[in-house]
Design a protein around this motif. Structure first.
Motif, mmCIF file in Angstrom:
data_model
loop_
_atom_site.group_PDB
_atom_site.id
_atom_site.type_symbol
_atom_site.label_atom_id
_atom_site.label_comp_id
_atom_site.label_asym_id
_atom_site.label_seq_id
_atom_site.Cartn_x
_atom_site.Cartn_y
_atom_site.Cartn_z
ATOM 1 N N ALA A 111 6.905 109.411 15.020
ATOM 2 C CA ALA A 111 6.315 110.143 13.898
ATOM 3 C C ALA A 111 5.056 110.890 14.322
ATOM 4 C CB ALA A 111 5.991 109.168 12.762
ATOM 5 N N VAL A 112 4.221 110.235 15.123
ATOM 6 C CA VAL A 112 2.986 110.873 15.584
ATOM 7 C C VAL A 112 3.293 112.093 16.442
ATOM 8 C CG1 VAL A 112 0.976 110.541 17.069
ATOM 9 C CG2 VAL A 112 1.599 108.782 15.411
ATOM 10 N N ALA A 113 4.280 111.972 17.331
ATOM 11 C CA ALA A 113 4.658 113.110 18.166
ATOM 12 C C ALA A 113 5.156 114.274 17.320
ATOM 13 C CB ALA A 113 5.734 112.678 19.171
ATOM 14 N N ALA A 114 5.918 113.968 16.272
ATOM 15 C CA ALA A 114 6.404 115.033 15.386
ATOM 16 C C ALA A 114 5.259 115.699 14.634
ATOM 17 C CB ALA A 114 7.432 114.459 14.408
ATOM 18 N N ILE A 115 4.261 114.902 14.228
ATOM 19 C CA ILE A 115 3.100 115.480 13.547
ATOM 20 C C ILE A 115 2.343 116.411 14.485
ATOM 21 C CG2 ILE A 115 0.861 114.939 12.498
ATOM 22 C CD1 ILE A 115 2.098 112.367 11.420
ATOM 23 N N LEU A 116 2.195 116.002 15.756
ATOM 24 C CA LEU A 116 1.497 116.843 16.727
ATOM 25 C C LEU A 116 2.234 118.162 16.965
ATOM 26 C CD1 LEU A 116 0.338 114.271 19.433
ATOM 27 C CD2 LEU A 116 -1.055 115.415 17.703
ATOM 28 N N MET A 117 3.562 118.134 16.858
ATOM 29 C CA MET A 117 4.349 119.350 17.070
ATOM 30 C C MET A 117 4.480 120.183 15.797
ATOM 31 S SD MET A 117 7.363 118.117 19.691
ATOM 32 C CE MET A 117 7.900 116.755 18.661
ATOM 33 N N SER A 157 10.405 91.820 27.230
ATOM 34 C CA SER A 157 10.676 93.256 27.329
ATOM 35 C C SER A 157 10.208 93.977 26.072
ATOM 36 C CB SER A 157 12.173 93.493 27.554
ATOM 37 O OG SER A 157 12.615 92.891 28.755
ATOM 38 N N GLY A 158 10.418 93.355 24.906
ATOM 39 C CA GLY A 158 9.961 93.946 23.663
ATOM 40 C C GLY A 158 8.445 94.086 23.623
ATOM 41 N N MET A 159 7.736 93.083 24.132
ATOM 42 C CA MET A 159 6.274 93.163 24.175
ATOM 43 C C MET A 159 5.818 94.304 25.082
ATOM 44 S SD MET A 159 5.308 89.102 24.370
ATOM 45 C CE MET A 159 3.572 89.456 24.504
ATOM 46 N N ILE A 160 6.508 94.478 26.214
ATOM 47 C CA ILE A 160 6.140 95.557 27.138
ATOM 48 C C ILE A 160 6.395 96.923 26.502
ATOM 49 C CG2 ILE A 160 6.717 96.624 29.349
ATOM 50 C CD1 ILE A 160 7.389 93.818 30.383
ATOM 51 N N ILE A 161 7.578 97.085 25.917
ATOM 52 C CA ILE A 161 7.919 98.369 25.297
ATOM 53 C C ILE A 161 6.997 98.654 24.111
ATOM 54 C CG2 ILE A 161 9.729 99.639 24.081
ATOM 55 C CD1 ILE A 161 10.189 99.349 27.069
ATOM 56 N N GLY A 162 6.732 97.630 23.297
ATOM 57 C CA GLY A 162 5.845 97.815 22.159
ATOM 58 C C GLY A 162 4.441 98.202 22.591
ATOM 59 N N SER A 163 3.924 97.557 23.653
ATOM 60 C CA SER A 163 2.593 97.900 24.148
ATOM 61 C C SER A 163 2.555 99.314 24.698
ATOM 62 C CB SER A 163 2.167 96.907 25.237
ATOM 63 O OG SER A 163 2.102 95.594 24.726
ATOM 64 N N PHE A 164 3.634 99.723 25.366
ATOM 65 C CA PHE A 164 3.682 101.081 25.915
ATOM 66 C C PHE A 164 3.614 102.124 24.803
ATOM 67 C CE2 PHE A 164 6.447 104.747 26.816
ATOM 68 C CZ PHE A 164 5.714 105.336 27.844
ATOM 69 N N PHE A 165 4.444 101.952 23.787
ATOM 70 C CA PHE A 165 4.439 102.933 22.693
ATOM 71 C C PHE A 165 3.140 102.866 21.893
ATOM 72 C CE2 PHE A 165 9.106 103.000 23.285
ATOM 73 C CZ PHE A 165 9.277 104.367 23.344
ATOM 74 N N SER A 170 -2.088 105.685 20.710
ATOM 75 C CA SER A 170 -3.535 105.822 20.880
ATOM 76 C C SER A 170 -3.875 107.101 21.639
ATOM 77 C CB SER A 170 -4.090 104.607 21.625
ATOM 78 O OG SER A 170 -3.856 103.416 20.894
ATOM 79 N N PHE A 171 -3.102 107.410 22.672
ATOM 80 C CA PHE A 171 -3.342 108.635 23.435
ATOM 81 C C PHE A 171 -3.112 109.873 22.568
ATOM 82 C CE2 PHE A 171 -1.698 112.087 26.134
ATOM 83 C CZ PHE A 171 -2.806 112.285 26.957
ATOM 84 N N ALA A 172 -2.060 109.824 21.734
ATOM 85 C CA ALA A 172 -1.777 110.960 20.850
ATOM 86 C C ALA A 172 -2.917 111.164 19.856
ATOM 87 C CB ALA A 172 -0.460 110.733 20.112
ATOM 88 N N LYS A 173 -3.504 110.072 19.360
ATOM 89 C CA LYS A 173 -4.644 110.193 18.450
ATOM 90 C C LYS A 173 -5.866 110.767 19.172
ATOM 91 C CE LYS A 173 -5.382 106.719 15.650
ATOM 92 N NZ LYS A 173 -5.559 105.313 15.187
ATOM 93 N N ASP A 180 -7.270 118.535 11.510
ATOM 94 C CA ASP A 180 -6.001 118.659 10.803
ATOM 95 C C ASP A 180 -5.023 117.542 11.131
ATOM 96 O OD1 ASP A 180 -6.876 121.044 9.633
ATOM 97 O OD2 ASP A 180 -6.250 122.207 11.388
ATOM 98 N N GLU A 181 -4.792 117.310 12.430
ATOM 99 C CA GLU A 181 -3.724 116.394 12.836
ATOM 100 C C GLU A 181 -4.137 114.931 12.770
ATOM 101 O OE1 GLU A 181 -1.589 119.424 16.035
ATOM 102 O OE2 GLU A 181 -3.043 117.931 16.721
ATOM 103 N N LEU A 182 -5.346 114.599 13.195
ATOM 104 C CA LEU A 182 -5.774 113.199 13.229
ATOM 105 C C LEU A 182 -5.790 112.541 11.849
ATOM 106 C CD1 LEU A 182 -6.682 110.860 14.961
ATOM 107 C CD2 LEU A 182 -9.043 111.697 14.780
ATOM 108 N N PRO A 183 -6.294 113.198 10.796
ATOM 109 C CA PRO A 183 -6.207 112.555 9.470
ATOM 110 C C PRO A 183 -4.770 112.294 9.031
ATOM 111 C CG PRO A 183 -7.814 114.348 9.436
ATOM 112 C CD PRO A 183 -7.088 114.446 10.751
#
Length: 324
Positions: A111-117, A157-165, A170-173, A180-183
């Protein structure tokens, strides 16, 4: 004597379930008339009938408020509660949540990536749903298909994938436009039922209903996953296949709900616990009751926020969501 006690408990649980269902239906009817634009119960019924019959017994404004604003808001918590009960049964862990395999964090990143685009509401929902399902595929790819401790490897594996995303969010924010985008990103990540609408609900309802139906049809077998693999196999149940089906159904539900409402993770953790306190530990009773009570929680917030200023943020709900 034990059989008689079991029959009494089963009858008592059935009565509780019926009572909870009736109370939820009555609360649904009441909530549709509550809000800044109050509507009488008879007018609510007429507005819903007009939608199906094409009549004009109420005003267009009243029909729009009831059918296209308030009705979609009362659906949302049932899916997360069912998914949480499914994950807790699969991993035999009462602390398992719909985000155990990182589905919620992955959907949030989508969702965040879509908002950035600069995507619209449909694009945001589609991106979140795709990323949530994709994360489950990554978890099974990292966990492997054979060997021992399969459940442990899935959780790690779920913990690793969840931490990665989560780090990607956080990087996208960090790189988002603070004006405009951050709020928009921050508001979406907090989770809310206020922006629910029929287009959003219908686009994700198919995934949610499919997952709930699978969990309901096979809820009797979920109790077998609490045993060792040798004991489960002696009942003729394919442990890995059934676990994968349950994880897939629960993950699809989670991704669909998060794509519509944002992160509302506490429902999938607390509601199954609450139902086990009332109905016992059998998933035959826990999953249906979790659906009813999860729906009731979403309905409570719908009623609670129905009379609030639409431009005023609901800090109490957000604090409760974050704390849990």
């Amino acid at each position: 004597m034990d059989m008689e006690a079991a029959n009494k408990k089963r009858k008592w649980n059935t009565r509780r379930s019926i009572a909870a269902g009736v109370i939820t239906l009555v609360a649904c009817a009441v909530s549709l008339g509550m809000g800044r634009y109050a509507i009488a119960p008879y007018d609510v019924l007429r507005a819903i009938c007009d939608l199906f019959t094409g009549s004009d017994t109420v005003s267009d404004t009243m029909r729009h408020v009831v059918c296209f604003v308030r009705v979609p808001r009362i659906f949302g918590g049932a899916g997360l509660a069912a998914a949480g009960a499914g994950f807790q049964a699969v991993f035999a862990n009462p602390l398992a949540t719909p985000d155990t395999l990182g589905v919620g964090n992955a959907a949030s990143f989508g969702a965040v990536a879509a908002i950035l685009m600069g995507a619209g509401r449909t694009g945001i929902q589609s991106s979140a749903l795709f990323c949530g399902i994709f994360s489950v595929c990554l978890v099974y790819l990292f966990a492997g298909t054979g060997g021992e401790n399969r459940t442990l490897r899935l959780v790690l594996s779920g913990m690793i994938i969840g931490s990665f995303f989560s780090s990607m969010v956080s990087f996208a924010k960090y790189v988002a436009d603070p004006q405009d985008e951050l709020p928009s990103i921050t508001y979406w990540l907090l989770g809310s039922l206020k922006n629910m609408s029929w287009p959003l609900l219908l686009s994700g309802a198919g995934w949610i209903l499919a997952g709930i139906v699978i969990l309901l049809l096979f809820r009797w077998k979920l109790d077998g996953l609490m045993l060792s693999e040798e004991e489960v196999k002696s009942f003729g149940i394919s442990v890995h296949g059934f676990r994968f089906m349950t994880v897939a159904a629960s993950s699809v539900i989670t991704a669909a709900v998060v794509s519509m409402c944002g992160q509302i993770g506490w429902v999938g953790l607390l509601i199954p616990h609450f139902c086990r306190m009332i109905y016992g530990g059998s998933n035959k009773d826990v999953i249906p009751s979790s659906i009813v009570y999860g729906h009731g929680i979403a309905l409570y917030y719908s009623i609670r926020n129905s009379g609030s200023d639409p431009y005023k943020f609901d800090w109490s709900a957000t604090f409760f969501n974050s704390a849990c």
